[in-house]
Design an enzyme around this catalytic site. Structure first.
Site, PDB file in Angstrom:
ATOM      1  N   GLU A 192       0.754  -1.273  -0.185  1.00  0.00           N
ATOM      2  CA  GLU A 192      -0.076   0.070   0.062  1.00  0.00           C
ATOM      3  C   GLU A 192       0.749   1.400  -0.079  1.00  0.00           C
ATOM      4  O   GLU A 192       0.272   2.381  -0.006  1.00  0.00           O
ATOM      5  CB  GLU A 192      -0.963  -0.042   1.270  1.00  0.00           C
ATOM      6  CG  GLU A 192      -2.113  -0.924   1.023  1.00  0.00           C
ATOM      7  CD  GLU A 192      -1.882  -2.473   0.693  1.00  0.00           C
ATOM      8  OE1 GLU A 192      -2.067  -2.825  -0.541  1.00  0.00           O
ATOM      9  OE2 GLU A 192      -1.292  -2.933   1.601  1.00  0.00           O
ATOM     10  N   THR A 256       3.812  -7.590  -2.828  1.00  0.00           N
ATOM     11  CA  THR A 256       4.632  -7.905  -1.532  1.00  0.00           C
ATOM     12  C   THR A 256       4.411  -9.211  -1.113  1.00  0.00           C
ATOM     13  O   THR A 256       3.441 -10.009  -1.521  1.00  0.00           O
ATOM     14  CB  THR A 256       4.460  -6.828  -0.599  1.00  0.00           C
ATOM     15  OG1 THR A 256       2.987  -6.421  -0.450  1.00  0.00           O
ATOM     16  CG2 THR A 256       5.133  -5.577  -1.047  1.00  0.00           C
ATOM     17  N   ASN A 276      -1.097  -7.591  -4.097  1.00  0.00           N
ATOM     18  CA  ASN A 276      -1.754  -6.704  -4.961  1.00  0.00           C
ATOM     19  C   ASN A 276      -0.637  -5.908  -5.547  1.00  0.00           C
ATOM     20  O   ASN A 276       0.354  -5.510  -4.920  1.00  0.00           O
ATOM     21  CB  ASN A 276      -2.706  -5.988  -4.156  1.00  0.00           C
ATOM     22  CG  ASN A 276      -2.174  -5.086  -2.999  1.00  0.00           C
ATOM     23  OD1 ASN A 276      -1.770  -5.460  -2.177  1.00  0.00           O
ATOM     24  ND2 ASN A 276      -2.011  -3.639  -3.314  1.00  0.00           N
ATOM     25  N   ASP A 318      -7.705  -5.665  -4.552  1.00  0.00           N
ATOM     26  CA  ASP A 318      -6.911  -5.669  -3.687  1.00  0.00           C
ATOM     27  C   ASP A 318      -6.918  -7.093  -3.008  1.00  0.00           C
ATOM     28  O   ASP A 318      -7.101  -7.244  -2.089  1.00  0.00           O
ATOM     29  CB  ASP A 318      -7.006  -4.713  -2.524  1.00  0.00           C
ATOM     30  CG  ASP A 318      -6.136  -4.935  -1.206  1.00  0.00           C
ATOM     31  OD1 ASP A 318      -4.984  -5.061  -1.644  1.00  0.00           O
ATOM     32  OD2 ASP A 318      -6.478  -5.133  -0.272  1.00  0.00           O
TER      33      ASP A 318
END
Length: 600
Positions: A192, A256, A276, A318
């Protein structure tokens, strides 16, 4: 502590002791009286052969002892038990305790790292940590600030440390690590914040880096052989990690690797999933965005990829792919196959041949899933292996600044990181799930290193026209791709499950209950409310001939971030604060280990 000292002394007196250390760890994993690895074993099955506690007497369980961690954020993962010593970890600041089971849980040592609290706001969804690992007389802790430390198992002294990432650009850690052979495998968090995901192998002996494989980028960065690394049986070809990205977007592409890792010793392959792509606004990153959202199989010694499978190309919701890969040997059409089963955030349960990467099953494990009609399973089709997206729930097709409503599952998925369990006795998987849907509005966002790079506003709520709750605990047949039984829960089941030879399955609830159910039928056999909501993973061990069951309670994680961080705006916590607002009526903050046993 004599047993631990004997084991570690044997390692210490041998030169070339790393290979022996791996043999020692495998021996501890095979010994059901220990809990030597977070995942239960290298196959991630989370199954214990212990059976003193069984479906006939589990109703008599009592609290044997408790331990306060002194920390009030979300407690994920579980303790380890090596010999007579239990190792307990906490969320940030990532304290580690060594407790002497032979002396009423006396604290042998305590390690408390001095981390910069500025790392806290860079952590996406609470300050959780999924536990420590053991090998070669060392306890491995991957701290929130991405410092990987090797602690002496007997004294807690730091033997070596290495910096795996940079919190200043959004790289943090929430995951455990995997010690295997002479290496320890480490991932990274921060999708994020627009980081580029990677997996790194460090040498157990001294912390030197052995290899690093990025999730996307040039072939030499992602460690692929264009001709021999395959995707659904076909070579990935040159530049597979860049040619489905626009320009240099791959450099901040996410993917990640903050989930769980499993290992097949015969194949010498480590398996994990990538998260994502960045940003959450799909319009800003056209293309399939390889290799985000991907199951990866890599050689442990070199990091070279054997095969990939991208589950959700060009993710629009996501749906991280980081959930655990559970390895089994099961019979299909009269032939025993080496399988990998994965319950993805996208709501599909996948069964694959873990040697070849062949896709065998892809079915919805929550009936509420509506963003796709299913996966194309025809190997001769141009869209083989791809999910068919329903236009109504496509945030890409609906466009920027448009609120797409009623998407199931929500961004936290039909299951997040909370690990499932597998029983070789029933051949069923026991899966903690989220029964949650969302509204999702993407918007344009600019990248700034170290700042959130999300680009979407979310609202979450229970799946409509269902039982009214936000979770189910299910038993899943991975060969048929179907639910065998399902237990509705008021909130998401955010606890890792444990199956045992006693024909029972344990799990925890966000309200704080430890529950035990019949492995065949799902009938509830026992429940006990601990002091705080449970997002930890149930474990079991034997000490002095007696079986114990342990669980960390301490509400938090993504689902409990409102309570954990004191947030009240419904849109905070990436939409979770509003969705789980009622949780505060049932539990409160706390950090405690509760250990159960049968009465003497």
């Amino acid at each position: 502590m004599k047993k631990l000292l004997a084991l570690t002394s044997a390692v210490a007196i041998c030169s070339g002791g790393v290979a022996l250390a791996n043999d020692e760890l495998q021996g501890l994993i095979d010994d059901s009286t220990q809990w030597a690895i977070q995942t239960g074993d290298y196959k991630n099955q989370r199954f214990s052969q212990l059976e003193e506690i069984n479906k006939d007497n589990v109703g008599d369980l009592q609290v044997a002892w408790t331990f306060s961690t002194g920390v009030l954020r979300g407690h994920e993962g579980s303790p380890l038990v090596i010999g007579n010593v239990m190792y307990v970890h906490t969320p940030f600041p990532n304290i580690v305790y060594a407790l002497d089971l032979a002396d009423e849980g006396r604290i042998i040592w305590k390690y408390e790292p001095k981390q910069d609290p500025d790392v806290i706001p860079v952590m996406c969804c609470d300050t959780v940590n999924r536990g420590v690992a053991y090998a070669d007389n060392k306890i491995f802790l991957h701290q929130a600030d991405t410092t990987l430390v090797a602690l002496n198992a007997e004294t807690g002294a730091v033997e070596w440390s290495v910096q795996n990432g940079d919190p200043a650009i959004g790289e943090t850690n929430t995951a455990t690590v995997l010690p295997v052979n002479d290496k320890v495998i480490v991932g990274i968090s921060g999708g994020e914040f627009g980081v580029r995901g990677s997996v790194t192998a460090y040498n157990i002996a001294d912390g030197s880096q052995a290899w690093r494989a990025y999730s996307m980028g040039p072939d030499e960065d992602i460690l692929v052989d264009p001709e021999n690394t395959t995707h659904l049986g076909e070579p990935v070809g040159e530049n597979s990690g860049t040619n489905t990205w626009e320009g240099d977007q791959w450099k901040i592409g996410g993917g990640t690797t903050w989930g769980w890792y499993s290992y097949d010793a015969e194949e010498n392959l480590v398996y994990y999933g990538t998260g994502n792509p960045s940003t959450w606004n799909p319009a800003q990153r056209p293309g399939d965005n390889r290799w985000s959202m991907t199951v990866m199989a890599r050689d442990v010694d070199t990091g070279m990829a054997k095969w990939f499978y991208q589950m959700t190309p060009h993710d629009e919701w996501d749906y991280d792919g980081i959930n655990e890969m559970i390895l089994t040997e099961q019979e299909i059409d009269g032939e025993e196959r080496k399988l990998l089963t994965h319950f993805d955030r996208n709501g599909l349960g996948y069964t694959m041949d873990r040697v070849t990467g062949e896709l065998l099953v892809a079915e919805k494990y929550d009936p509420a899933v509506n963003w796709t009609t299913g996966v194309d399973m025809d190997p001769n089709s141009d869209t083989y292996g791809r999910p068919a997206v329903v236009a109504e729930y496509s945030t890409e097709q609906n466009g920027e600044d448009v609120n797409s409503t009623g998407i199931c599952p929500a961004a936290l998925g039909s299951k997040d990181q909370q690990p499932a369990a597998y029983s070789p006795e029933t051949e069923l998987f026991y899966v903690p799930t989220n029964h949650v849907c969302m509204d999702y509005e993407p918007f344009r966002v600019a990248y700034t290193a170290g700042q959130p790079y999300v680009g979407a506003t979310l609202a979450m709520y229970p799946a409509p026209d269902s039982h009214g709750g936000m979770g189910n605990f299910i038993a899943w047949d991975n060969l048929a791709g179907e639910i065998k039984w399902s237990i509705p829960e008021q909130f998401s089941v955010w606890s890792g499950a444990l199956a045992t030879a006693g024909d029972i399955v344990f799990y925890g609830t966000l309200e704080g209950y430890l529950k035990a159910v019949d492995a065949e039928t799902g009938d509830e056999l026992y429940k006990f409310k601990t002091p705080s909501g449970i997002i930890g993973n149930v474990m079991t061990y034997e000490f002095e001939g007696k079986q114990y069951v342990g669980i960390l309670s301490g509400v938090g994680g993504w689902a409990g971030i409102g309570l954990a961080a004191g947030l009240t705006n419904p849109n905070d916590g990436l939409g979770a604060v509003g969705g789980y607002a009622a949780l505060s009526d049932y539990t409160n903050l706390g950090g405690q280990l509760t250990v159960f046993a049968l009465p003497d």
